[in-house]
Design an enzyme around this catalytic site. Structure first.
Site, PDB file in Angstrom:
ATOM      1  N   TYR A 183       0.821  -1.226   0.000  1.00 56.05           N
ATOM      2  CA  TYR A 183       0.000   0.000   0.000  1.00 56.05           C
ATOM      3  C   TYR A 183       0.849   1.267   0.000  1.00 56.05           C
ATOM      4  O   TYR A 183       0.656   2.137   0.847  1.00 56.05           O
ATOM      5  CB  TYR A 183      -0.949   0.016   1.210  1.00 56.05           C
ATOM      6  CG  TYR A 183      -1.742  -1.256   1.365  1.00 56.05           C
ATOM      7  CD1 TYR A 183      -2.815  -1.523   0.518  1.00 56.05           C
ATOM      8  CD2 TYR A 183      -1.415  -2.190   2.338  1.00 56.05           C
ATOM      9  CE1 TYR A 183      -3.543  -2.699   0.640  1.00 56.05           C
ATOM     10  CE2 TYR A 183      -2.139  -3.378   2.459  1.00 56.05           C
ATOM     11  CZ  TYR A 183      -3.189  -3.615   1.609  1.00 56.05           C
ATOM     12  OH  TYR A 183      -3.902  -4.771   1.731  1.00 56.05           O
ATOM     13  N   TYR A 218     -12.282  -7.257   6.225  1.00 58.75           N
ATOM     14  CA  TYR A 218     -11.108  -7.360   5.354  1.00 58.75           C
ATOM     15  C   TYR A 218     -10.767  -8.845   5.211  1.00 58.75           C
ATOM     16  O   TYR A 218     -10.682  -9.560   6.214  1.00 58.75           O
ATOM     17  CB  TYR A 218      -9.905  -6.605   5.933  1.00 58.75           C
ATOM     18  CG  TYR A 218      -8.667  -6.805   5.092  1.00 58.75           C
ATOM     19  CD1 TYR A 218      -8.482  -6.071   3.925  1.00 58.75           C
ATOM     20  CD2 TYR A 218      -7.727  -7.779   5.419  1.00 58.75           C
ATOM     21  CE1 TYR A 218      -7.369  -6.295   3.111  1.00 58.75           C
ATOM     22  CE2 TYR A 218      -6.617  -8.003   4.608  1.00 58.75           C
ATOM     23  CZ  TYR A 218      -6.450  -7.263   3.466  1.00 58.75           C
ATOM     24  OH  TYR A 218      -5.357  -7.484   2.661  1.00 58.75           O
ATOM     25  N   ASP A 230     -13.360 -16.405   8.661  1.00 55.00           N
ATOM     26  CA  ASP A 230     -11.988 -16.047   8.285  1.00 55.00           C
ATOM     27  C   ASP A 230     -11.216 -15.770   9.580  1.00 55.00           C
ATOM     28  O   ASP A 230     -11.297 -14.694  10.152  1.00 55.00           O
ATOM     29  CB  ASP A 230     -12.018 -14.817   7.370  1.00 55.00           C
ATOM     30  CG  ASP A 230     -10.617 -14.320   7.018  1.00 55.00           C
ATOM     31  OD1 ASP A 230      -9.643 -14.823   7.603  1.00 55.00           O
ATOM     32  OD2 ASP A 230     -10.505 -13.418   6.167  1.00 55.00           O
ATOM     33  N   LYS A 254      -1.412 -16.709   8.502  1.00 54.18           N
ATOM     34  CA  LYS A 254      -0.570 -15.870   9.361  1.00 54.18           C
ATOM     35  C   LYS A 254       0.222 -16.649  10.414  1.00 54.18           C
ATOM     36  O   LYS A 254       1.295 -17.133  10.125  1.00 54.18           O
ATOM     37  CB  LYS A 254      -1.427 -14.779  10.006  1.00 54.18           C
ATOM     38  CG  LYS A 254      -1.878 -13.722   9.002  1.00 54.18           C
ATOM     39  CD  LYS A 254      -2.593 -12.600   9.687  1.00 54.18           C
ATOM     40  CE  LYS A 254      -3.125 -11.546   8.758  1.00 54.18           C
ATOM     41  NZ  LYS A 254      -2.120 -10.597   8.294  1.00 54.18           N
TER      42      LYS A 254
HETATM   43  N1  PMP Z   1      -8.077 -12.337   6.068  1.00 57.29           N
HETATM   44  C1  PMP Z   1      -7.760 -11.589   7.131  1.00 57.29           C
HETATM   45  C2  PMP Z   1      -8.736 -11.499   8.269  1.00 57.29           C
HETATM   46  C3  PMP Z   1      -6.546 -10.916   7.195  1.00 57.29           C
HETATM   47  O1  PMP Z   1      -6.245 -10.153   8.268  1.00 57.29           O
HETATM   48  C4  PMP Z   1      -5.637 -11.065   6.112  1.00 57.29           C
HETATM   49  C5  PMP Z   1      -4.276 -10.377   6.114  1.00 57.29           C
HETATM   50  N2  PMP Z   1      -4.182  -9.157   6.718  1.00 57.29           N
HETATM   51  C6  PMP Z   1      -6.006 -11.854   5.017  1.00 57.29           C
HETATM   52  C7  PMP Z   1      -7.225 -12.479   5.040  1.00 57.29           C
HETATM   53  C8  PMP Z   1      -5.090 -12.012   3.835  1.00 57.29           C
HETATM   54  O2  PMP Z   1      -3.991 -12.766   4.147  1.00 57.29           O
HETATM   55  P1  PMP Z   1      -2.639 -12.645   3.284  1.00 57.29           P
HETATM   56  O3  PMP Z   1      -2.114 -11.267   3.508  1.00 57.29           O
HETATM   57  O4  PMP Z   1      -1.768 -13.732   3.818  1.00 57.29           O
HETATM   58  O5  PMP Z   1      -3.016 -12.877   1.855  1.00 57.29           O
END
Ligand code: PMP
Length: 439
Positions: free
Chosen positions: A20, A148, A249, A278
Site C-alpha cells: 500500500y 477485510y 476467516d 498468518k
Molecule cells: N483475512 C484476514 C482477516 C486478514 O487479516 C488477512 C491479512 N491481513 C487476510 C485475510 C489475507 O492474508 P494474506 O495477507 O496472507 O493474503
C-alpha cells in the site's frame, strides 16, 4: 547507517513496491539487519521491540530455535514436492493437528499459499457446494461492512467497499451483498437490533447467497473492532435458517490471538468453512489452510465437477508445513493461553487509562490485541520515526495505533510498547489536526 545501507535503501525506494505505498512518494522503509526474540535490529543500530508480530504472524518470536531446527531438518530431507499425486509426512501431520484443534465439524483440509488464497478457496468451495446441489443461482456472498479478507479479487469483493476502494475496480469486482457491521462491542450488552441488517439481507437475497463470510469477533484491517459474540451466534443461526454456509476467516484471529484458540469459540459456534493463515507457521513462511465440514466436501465431490477445482504449485509445501507443525507444538508447550491472558491483563492495565488523553477517541483490548483509536489520523512517516526513536516497532494506520505483540514478549518489553503508545498519543504534532477537543 553506513554508505552500503544508504545505497540499499535508495535502491529499495526506487524499485521495490511495499504494501500500500506510492512509487512516486514512497514512505521510508527501515532496513532490518537481524531479528531475535521480540527485537528487530535496524541498520542504523537501533534495537526495536516488535509490537506487530509482523502482522499477526510471529507469535513465538524471531529466530526461534525450535522453528529453525524443524525447518533445517526438513531442508535436509526435501524442500518441496508437487502435491498432485504425491504426499508427505509434514502435510499429513499438519492436517492431523489442525483437525484436532479446530471445531469438530471441520475434517477436510485444503492447504493454500497465503491468507488471500485461502479465502479464494473458501469462496470457491461455497459456490461449488451450491452448484453441486443444483443451486447454481446461489453464487454471491454476504458479508458485513468494515471487513477485510485479503487483496485478491474475490477476497477484495467481500472487503469493506469504502476501505477496499471498490470503485477503482468497478466492472471487474464481483458485486456481493453487504450488511451493516455490528455496533455492540465485545464487552457491551447485546442488542438484537445488531442482527437486523444481516437478517434483512438474508430474507431478501438468500436465493442468491452461497455463504456469509466474516471475521469472527475481531474485524482487523477494516478497523480493529471487537464485536459481541452474540452477533456471531445470531449469524450462525440465520445461516442455518436461510440455507447459507458460514465461512469464518480466522486468518488473523486464529491460534490464540483473541484469547480463545479460535475466535469462533467466544460464541461457541462452528463454521462450515474455516480459513487459517498468518500465525499458522509462527510467521516463518507463507502458508494457509481452508478447512471444511465433511458434508461440504462430500457435496462438492459428488457434484458435476466431481473434484474441487483448485491446485496451486506450492500446495502443501513441506518446509512451510514443518514450520507449522513446530509452531503448533510450541503453542501448546508454551501455554499460549497463559501467555495471551498475561498480555491481555497488562494491556488493559496500561492502555485503558489512556482513554482520558485528548487525542484518544477509544481504547480497546481483547486477548493479545491492544488498540488506541485516535481522534485524528496519524502522520505516518512522523509517527513511525518517533516510534523507532522510542525503541519500538509499531505501525499504525489511519486513526489506529495498535499492538499485537509476539506471545513470548516479557512484561518489561510490553511496558516499553505501551509507554511508547502513551508518548505518541500525548504528542499533537504526530496527528493530522493539531489539537483534539479536550474532554
Ligand atoms: N483475512 C484476514 C482477516 C486478514 O487479516 C488477512 C491479512 N491481513 C487476510 C485475510 C489475507 O492474508 P494474506 O495477507 O496472507 O493474503
Amino acid at each position: 547507517m553506513n554508505k552500503k545501507h544508504t545505497t540499499l535503501l535508495s535502491f529499495d525506494q526506487e524499485h521495490l513496491w511495499h504494501p500500500y505505498t506510492s512509487m512516486s512518494k514512497p514512505l521510508p522503509s527501515y532496513l532490518v539487519e537481524h531479528a531475535q526474540g521480540v527485537t528487530l535490529t535496524l541498520a542504523g543500530g537501533e534495537y526495536v521491540v516488535d509490537g506487530m508480530s509482523s502482522w499477526w504472524s510471529v507469535v513465538h518470536g524471531y529466530n526461534n530455535p525450535a522453528l529453525n531446527l524443524a525447518m533445517k531438518a526438513q531442508i535436509d530431507t526435501f524442500s518441496h514436492v508437487m502435491f498432485g499425486g504425491l504426499t508427505h509426512k509434514p502435510a499429513i501431520n499438519l492436517a492431523e493437528k489442525l483437525i484436532a484443534l479446530t471445531p469438530k465439524k471441520l475434517t477436510k483440509v485444503f492447504l493454500a499459499d497465503s491468507g488471500s488464497v485461502a479465502v479464494e478457496v473458501a469462496i470457491k468451495m461455497a459456490i461449488q457446494y451450491q452448484h453441486s446441489r443444483n443451486k447454481a443461482h446461489k453464487n454471491r456472498l454476504l458479508t458485513i461492512k468494515n471487513g477485510y479478507h485479503g487483496d485478491t479479487f474475490a477476497a477484495m469483493s467481500v472487503g469493506d467497499p469504502v476501505n477496499g476502494m471498490h470503485q477503482l475496480f468497478q466492472g471487474f469486482i464481483t458485486e456481493n451483498y453487504f450488511a451493516e457491521a455490528p455496533q455492540c462491542g465485545f464487552y457491551d450488552d447485546f442488542d438484537e437490533q445488531d442482527l437486523a441488517s444481516v437478517k434483512h439481507q438474508l430474507e431478501q437475497h438468500h436465493d442468491r447467497i452461497a455463504a456469509l463470510i466474516l471475521e469472527p469477533i475481531v474485524q482487523g484491517a477494516g478497523g480493529m473492532r471487537f464485536y459481541h459474540p452474540q452477533f456471531l451466534k445470531g449469524c450462525r443461526a440465520l445461516c442455518d435458517q436461510y440455507d447459507v454456509l458460514l465461512i469464518a476467516d480466522e486468518i488473523a484471529t486464529g491460534f490464540g490471538r483473541s484469547g480463545k484458540l479460535f475466535a469462533c469459540e467466544h460464541a461457541n459456534i462452528e463454521p462450515d468453512i474455516l480459513c487459517l493463515g498468518k500465525a499458522l507457521t509462527g510467521g516463518y513462511l507463507t502458508l494457509a489452510a481452508t478447512l471444511c465440514s465433511d458434508h461440504v466436501a462430500q457435496v462438492i465431490s459428488n457434484g458435476e465437477a466431481g473434484v474441487f477445482m483448485h491446485g496451486p504449485t506450492f500446495m502443501g509445501n513441506p518446509l512451510a508445513c514443518s514450520a507449522a507443525n513446530a509452531s503448533l507444538t510450541l503453542l501448546i508447550e508454551n501455554d499460549w493461553h497463559a501467555q495471551v491472558m498475561n498480555i491481555e491483563q497488562q494491556l488493559k492495565a496500561q492502555l485503558l487509562p489512556l482513554v482520558d488523553l485528548g487525542n484518544v477517541e477509544d481504547v480497546r483490548v481483547l486477548g493479545a490485541i491492544g488498540v488506541i483509536e485516535a481522534v485524528n489520523p496519524v502522520i505516518m512517516d512522523k509517527i513511525q520515526k518517533r516510534f523507532v526513536e522510542l525503541g519500538v516497532w509499531i505501525r499504525p494506520f489511519g486513526k489506529l495505533v495498535y499492538v499485537m505483540p509476539p506471545y513470548v514478549i516479557s512484561k518489561e518489553e510490553l511496558t516499553k510498547l505501551t509507554d511508547a503508545m502513551r508518548a505518541v498519543m500525548q504528542d499533537d504534532s504526530l496527528f493530522q489536526c493539531p489539537k483534539a477537543p479536550t474532554k
